[in-house]
Design an enzyme around this catalytic site. Structure first.
Site: not given
Ligand code: MEV
Length: 447
Positions: A89, A284, A300, A397
């Site tokens: 990513e 995430k 792992d 991004h």
């Molecule tokens: C994107 O891979 C991760 C985010 O969405 C994490 C977040 O919103 O805290 C930017």
């Protein structure tokens, strides 16, 4: 070419690698030759190295390549690391690097190990008088330890082994269901093979012991071992990583001053603590960083993810893994996370790049690696929240997205520079970039 409509196959695993590729290419693709060439083009140029990679899994056709990058300037417990990261990513490595740099001048990351104990279970059914088993537990435990001495001897030399054996009554949840709950210390190895080998022997010993023990004469069918396996949930193999500084030292973020930033940041973490939908995305983002280091060191990542998410839901609601406080004008931000990683064993020293990753980190112990991963997770979360509460994440991004589109459209160095400048304050999409390049190339041709 006629395609095989029945895509099942017998004896596939016994085919050679080339035969496997041919079968795949001929049965699932129309551009057969191209597919064969493509898959083979990712074979390692060094046959020995390729053999090592092939050995990791089954039915290997080729290698799946991901970017291997580094995030420099991570100061963790006063030591500076250049952290290896494997991730597909865009923006993740850039975000980790920028957070590392931000905290570099504000004391860096402080990390501490809160525990290293791992857990495994022998799940069994017991239809007889369980009190008898509780009564002889010390003797049973000694038998379990004696029967696994050949497996545990080496680990004991390294300072690890079996720490504790408990008999747990689970019959309030399932009739006849009990567990041997076993605690382990596995030192610098993740320990999955070690734990599972010990537990499988424990299961056999339990059955044998009950069959032979005078207390259970005529009752030898009482125990029925269902399974013996480690638990990937290790709330006592835990690390905390933290950053902190006086609020005024946070500096300004564009138009946003330090106290406003701190307050907004605190609220963003609070939202991820109370709202599960936000917590999932928040965590995430943390795993964007942690998984990248886990992959780079051939640990792992499924175990790490399962563990972290279970921990995040330990009070019955899925919540943020990070926490924030503002007290006496001090901004504190920290993560508590269970991480089971190894720096010996598994693939850590077999995978040629993982080996280099560990060297890059100056061959850390498992505990040091836990500190590094937790700090990277915290940095990643800091960077994400910093963007979210200030500019929004799309700005960063989209910049990376623009580069990917430009590469895809084979833009020259000059076109790339002009595009970056042109799209500084504009919305980036595939079409808008294509149009930009089209206009530019048209102008050049007409000159
Ligand atoms: C994107 O891979 C991760 C985010 O969405 C994490 C977040 O919103 O805290 C930017």
């Amino acid at each position: 070419m006629e395609k095989n409509t029945n895509k099942s196959v017998k004896g596939f695993s016994k085919l050679s690698k080339k035969e496997k590729i041919r079968w795949i290419a001929e049965n699932f693709f129309t551009d057969t030759e191209k597919v064969k060439r493509e898959l083979m083009s990712f074979w390692h140029s060094n046959e020995e190295q390729q053999k090592v990679l092939d050995g990791f899994s089954e039915n290997t056709l080729s290698n799946f390549v991901l970017p291997f990058g580094v995030a420099p300037n991570f100061v963790i417990n006063h030591k500076t690391y250049c952290v290896p990261m494997v991730i597909e990513e865009s923006s993740v490595v850039a975000a980790a690097s920028s957070a590392a740099k931000f905290w570099l001048t504000r004391g860096g990351f402080q990390a501490e190990i809160l525990g290293t104990t791992k857990i495994g279970q022998v799940h069994f059914l017991w239809k007889g008088n369980i009190q008898k088993l509780f009564d002889i537990l010390p003797d049973l435990s000694q038998n379990l330890l004696d029967d696994t001495q050949h497996i545990t001897a080496n680990m004991q030399k390294r300072g690890g082994g079996v720490l504790d054996i408990q008999l747990v009554d689970m019959t309030h949840l399932e009739k006849y269901y009990y567990q041997l709950k076993v605690s382990f210390e596995t030192c610098d190895s993740m320990g999955a093979n070690f734990i599972n080998s010990v537990l499988e022997q424990f299961g056999k010993t339990l059955t044998r012991y009950v069959a032979e023990h005078p207390s259970f004469l005529n009752e030898e069918k009482e125990v029925d071992v269902i399974m013996a396996i480690l638990s990937n949930y290790t709330p006592n193999c835990l690390v905390r990583a933290k950053v902190e500084c006086p609020i005024k030292d946070l500096g300004n973020f564009g138009e946003i001053d330090a106290p406003t930033f701190a307050q907004k940041f605190y609220t963003a973490v609070r939202i991820a603590t109370i709202d599960t939908s936000r917590a999932t995305t928040h965590n995430k983002g943390i795993f964007n960083g942690i998984d990248a280091v886990v992959l780079a060191t051939a640990n792992d990542f499924r175990a790490i993810e399962a563990n972290g998410h279970t921990y995040a839901a330990r009070d019955g609601q899925y919540r943020s893994l990070t926490h924030c406080s503002i007290e006496n004008n001090i901004f504190k931000f920290w993560i508590d996370i269970p991480l089971t990683v190894g720096t010996v064993g598994g693939l850590t020293r077999l995978h040629p790049i993982a080996k280099r990753s560990l060297e890059l980190l100056e061959n850390p112990s498992a505990q040091e690696l836990m500190c590094i991963m937790a700090s990277v997770g915290l940095a990643q979360n800091f960077a994400a929240l910093k963007s979210l509460i200030t500019t929004g994440i799309q700005k960063g991004h989209m910049k990376m997205h623009l580069m990917n589109i430009l590469i895809h459209m084979k833009a020259s160095e000059e076109e790339t520079q002009e595009a970056v400048h042109f799209f500084e304050n504009k919305t980036i999409s595939f079409n808008s970039v294509r149009e930009f390049l089209h206009q530019k190339r048209k102008t050049i041709h007409s000159i």
